[in-house]
Design a protein around this motif. Structure first.
Motif, mmCIF file in Angstrom:
data_model
loop_
_atom_site.group_PDB
_atom_site.id
_atom_site.type_symbol
_atom_site.label_atom_id
_atom_site.label_comp_id
_atom_site.label_asym_id
_atom_site.label_seq_id
_atom_site.Cartn_x
_atom_site.Cartn_y
_atom_site.Cartn_z
ATOM 1 N N VAL A 130 -59.315 50.479 14.040
ATOM 2 C CA VAL A 130 -58.333 50.515 15.128
ATOM 3 C C VAL A 130 -59.033 50.286 16.466
ATOM 4 C CG1 VAL A 130 -56.772 52.044 16.404
ATOM 5 C CG2 VAL A 130 -56.641 51.916 13.919
ATOM 6 N N LEU A 131 -60.172 50.935 16.640
ATOM 7 C CA LEU A 131 -60.897 50.785 17.898
ATOM 8 C C LEU A 131 -61.423 49.360 18.083
ATOM 9 C CD1 LEU A 131 -62.814 54.162 18.097
ATOM 10 C CD2 LEU A 131 -60.897 53.440 19.496
ATOM 11 N N THR A 133 -60.041 46.709 16.897
ATOM 12 C CA THR A 133 -58.870 45.897 17.224
ATOM 13 C C THR A 133 -58.496 46.086 18.689
ATOM 14 O OG1 THR A 133 -58.109 46.354 14.983
ATOM 15 C CG2 THR A 133 -56.566 45.270 16.430
ATOM 16 N N ARG A 134 -58.510 47.314 19.178
ATOM 17 C CA ARG A 134 -58.209 47.588 20.580
ATOM 18 C C ARG A 134 -59.246 46.948 21.509
ATOM 19 N NH1 ARG A 134 -56.892 53.909 20.981
ATOM 20 N NH2 ARG A 134 -54.982 53.874 19.794
ATOM 21 N N ALA A 135 -60.502 46.996 21.067
ATOM 22 C CA ALA A 135 -61.557 46.432 21.905
ATOM 23 C C ALA A 135 -61.339 44.948 22.117
ATOM 24 C CB ALA A 135 -62.913 46.689 21.280
ATOM 25 N N ARG A 136 -60.814 44.283 21.138
ATOM 26 C CA ARG A 136 -60.547 42.854 21.258
ATOM 27 C C ARG A 136 -59.334 42.596 22.144
ATOM 28 N NH1 ARG A 136 -61.047 42.033 14.987
ATOM 29 N NH2 ARG A 136 -63.280 42.263 14.794
ATOM 30 N N THR A 137 -58.365 43.493 22.049
ATOM 31 C CA THR A 137 -57.116 43.271 22.779
ATOM 32 C C THR A 137 -57.034 44.074 24.063
ATOM 33 O OG1 THR A 137 -56.004 44.986 21.528
ATOM 34 C CG2 THR A 137 -55.859 42.745 20.689
ATOM 35 N N ASP A 138 -57.754 45.144 24.186
ATOM 36 C CA ASP A 138 -57.641 46.051 25.329
ATOM 37 C C ASP A 138 -58.736 45.767 26.345
ATOM 38 O OD1 ASP A 138 -56.637 48.092 26.816
ATOM 39 O OD2 ASP A 138 -57.312 49.702 25.507
ATOM 40 N N SER A 139 -58.419 46.022 27.595
ATOM 41 C CA SER A 139 -59.379 45.762 28.660
ATOM 42 C C SER A 139 -60.288 46.966 28.901
ATOM 43 C CB SER A 139 -58.650 45.397 29.961
ATOM 44 O OG SER A 139 -57.815 46.479 30.328
ATOM 45 N N ILE A 141 -62.844 48.708 27.749
ATOM 46 C CA ILE A 141 -63.947 48.685 26.792
ATOM 47 C C ILE A 141 -64.745 49.979 26.877
ATOM 48 C CG2 ILE A 141 -66.105 47.513 26.228
ATOM 49 C CD1 ILE A 141 -64.756 44.931 26.951
ATOM 50 N N ASP A 142 -64.810 50.583 28.037
ATOM 51 C CA ASP A 142 -65.573 51.828 28.182
ATOM 52 C C ASP A 142 -65.013 52.933 27.288
ATOM 53 O OD1 ASP A 142 -67.223 50.696 30.011
ATOM 54 O OD2 ASP A 142 -66.060 51.375 31.746
ATOM 55 N N LYS A 143 -63.682 53.095 27.273
ATOM 56 C CA LYS A 143 -63.062 54.114 26.407
ATOM 57 C C LYS A 143 -63.365 53.824 24.943
ATOM 58 C CE LYS A 143 -59.070 55.298 29.246
ATOM 59 N NZ LYS A 143 -57.607 55.266 29.303
ATOM 60 N N THR A 144 -63.271 52.561 24.589
ATOM 61 C CA THR A 144 -63.507 52.161 23.205
ATOM 62 C C THR A 144 -64.955 52.442 22.813
ATOM 63 O OG1 THR A 144 -61.855 50.433 23.441
ATOM 64 C CG2 THR A 144 -63.344 50.256 21.576
ATOM 65 N N GLU A 145 -65.879 52.104 23.695
ATOM 66 C CA GLU A 145 -67.291 52.329 23.390
ATOM 67 C C GLU A 145 -67.568 53.828 23.258
ATOM 68 O OE1 GLU A 145 -69.515 50.353 26.406
ATOM 69 O OE2 GLU A 145 -69.340 48.413 25.425
ATOM 70 N N ARG A 147 -65.429 56.153 22.373
ATOM 71 C CA ARG A 147 -64.821 56.615 21.109
ATOM 72 C C ARG A 147 -65.659 56.177 19.918
ATOM 73 N NH1 ARG A 147 -62.985 60.498 18.504
ATOM 74 N NH2 ARG A 147 -61.577 59.978 16.833
ATOM 75 N N LEU A 148 -66.204 54.932 19.951
ATOM 76 C CA LEU A 148 -67.079 54.462 18.874
ATOM 77 C C LEU A 148 -68.333 55.326 18.790
ATOM 78 C CD1 LEU A 148 -66.868 50.574 19.054
ATOM 79 C CD2 LEU A 148 -66.206 52.014 17.158
ATOM 80 N N GLY A 149 -68.870 55.726 19.939
ATOM 81 C CA GLY A 149 -70.042 56.609 19.961
ATOM 82 C C GLY A 149 -69.728 57.966 19.352
ATOM 83 N N GLN A 150 -68.529 58.483 19.679
ATOM 84 C CA GLN A 150 -68.120 59.768 19.111
ATOM 85 C C GLN A 150 -67.960 59.672 17.598
ATOM 86 O OE1 GLN A 150 -64.546 60.623 21.249
ATOM 87 N NE2 GLN A 150 -65.610 61.559 23.002
ATOM 88 N N LEU A 151 -67.381 58.570 17.136
ATOM 89 C CA LEU A 151 -67.206 58.376 15.685
ATOM 90 C C LEU A 151 -68.557 58.243 14.992
ATOM 91 C CD1 LEU A 151 -64.154 55.970 15.517
ATOM 92 C CD2 LEU A 151 -64.248 58.330 14.760
ATOM 93 N N ALA A 152 -69.471 57.526 15.634
ATOM 94 C CA ALA A 152 -70.806 57.388 15.039
ATOM 95 C C ALA A 152 -71.479 58.750 14.942
ATOM 96 C CB ALA A 152 -71.654 56.423 15.868
#
Length: 165
Positions: A130-131, A133-139, A141-145, A147-152
Motif C-alpha cells: 500500500v505504501l 502504491t501511495r509513494a508512486r501516486t502521492d506527493s 514521500i516523507d510520510k511514506t518513507e 512509514r516504510l522505516g517503521q515497518l522495517a
C-alpha cells in the motif's frame, strides 16, 4: 479263600494304606464294586489273593516335596525378577510418555508462533504494498518513507523475537 465286602476305608486299614490308595488298587485290579445303602462304595475282595506291599511313606514323598519346593522357590524368584523388570519398563514408559507430552506442547507452541508470524508478515507485506502504491501516486514521500522505516523496524523486531523464542 474268603471273599469279603469292604469299603475303601476298611480295605485300606486291612492293607495298611490310605483309602485313596485302596480305591486306586481296587480300580487297578478291577475288583467288583457296588454301592451300599448309605451310598458308600463296597469292594468284593479276597485278601489272600492280593499281594500288596505298601511303599514306605515319606521317603519318596520327602524327595518329591524337596524337589517341588526347590522348583517353587525358583519360580518365585523368577516372578520377582520379572516384576522388577516390568516395574523398570513401566518407569521407562512413564518417562517417555512425559517427554512426548512436553514435546507435543512445544510443537503446538511453535506452530502457534509460526502462524502468528505468517499473519504478521502477510499484514506487513500488505502495508508495504500500500505504501509503495501511495509513494508512486502521492506527493508526500516523507510520510511514506517514515512509514516504510517503521515497518522495517517492526519486521526486524519481529524477526529478533522469533529468533529468541
Amino acid at each position: 479263600m474268603s471273599v469279603e465286602i469292604l469299603t475303601y476305608g476298611a480295605l485300606g486299614a486291612r492293607l495298611n494304606i490310605s483309602p485313596v490308595a485302596a480305591r486306586s488298587l481296587a480300580r487297578r485290579l478291577r475288583l467288583p464294586r457296588s454301592l451300599s445303602e448309605d451310598g458308600k462304595a463296597l469292594v468284593s475282595v479276597d485278601l489272600a489273593e492280593i499281594r500288596h506291599t505298601p511303599q514306605p511313606v515319606g521317603r519318596r514323598q520327602a524327595g518329591e516335596v524337596a524337589q517341588w519346593t526347590a522348583k517353587l522357590a525358583a519360580l518365585e524368584a523368577e516372578i520377582a525378577q520379572l516384576e522388577a523388570r516390568a516395574a523398570g519398563h513401566r518407569a521407562d514408559f512413564e518417562h517417555e510418555r512425559a517427554r512426548a507430552d512436553r514435546l507435543m506442547d512445544e510443537l503446538l507452541q511453535a506452530r502457534a508462533e509460526i502462524t502468528a508470524a505468517r499473519e504478521a508478515a502477510a499484514r506487513l507485506e500488505g502495508e508495504v504494498a500500500v505504501l509503495r502504491t501511495r509513494a508512486r501516486t502521492d506527493s508526500s514521500i516523507d510520510k511514506t518513507e517514515r512509514r516504510l522505516g517503521q515497518l522495517a523496524a517492526t519486521l526486524v523486531e519481529s524477526d529478533r523475537k522469533a529468533a529468541r523464542g
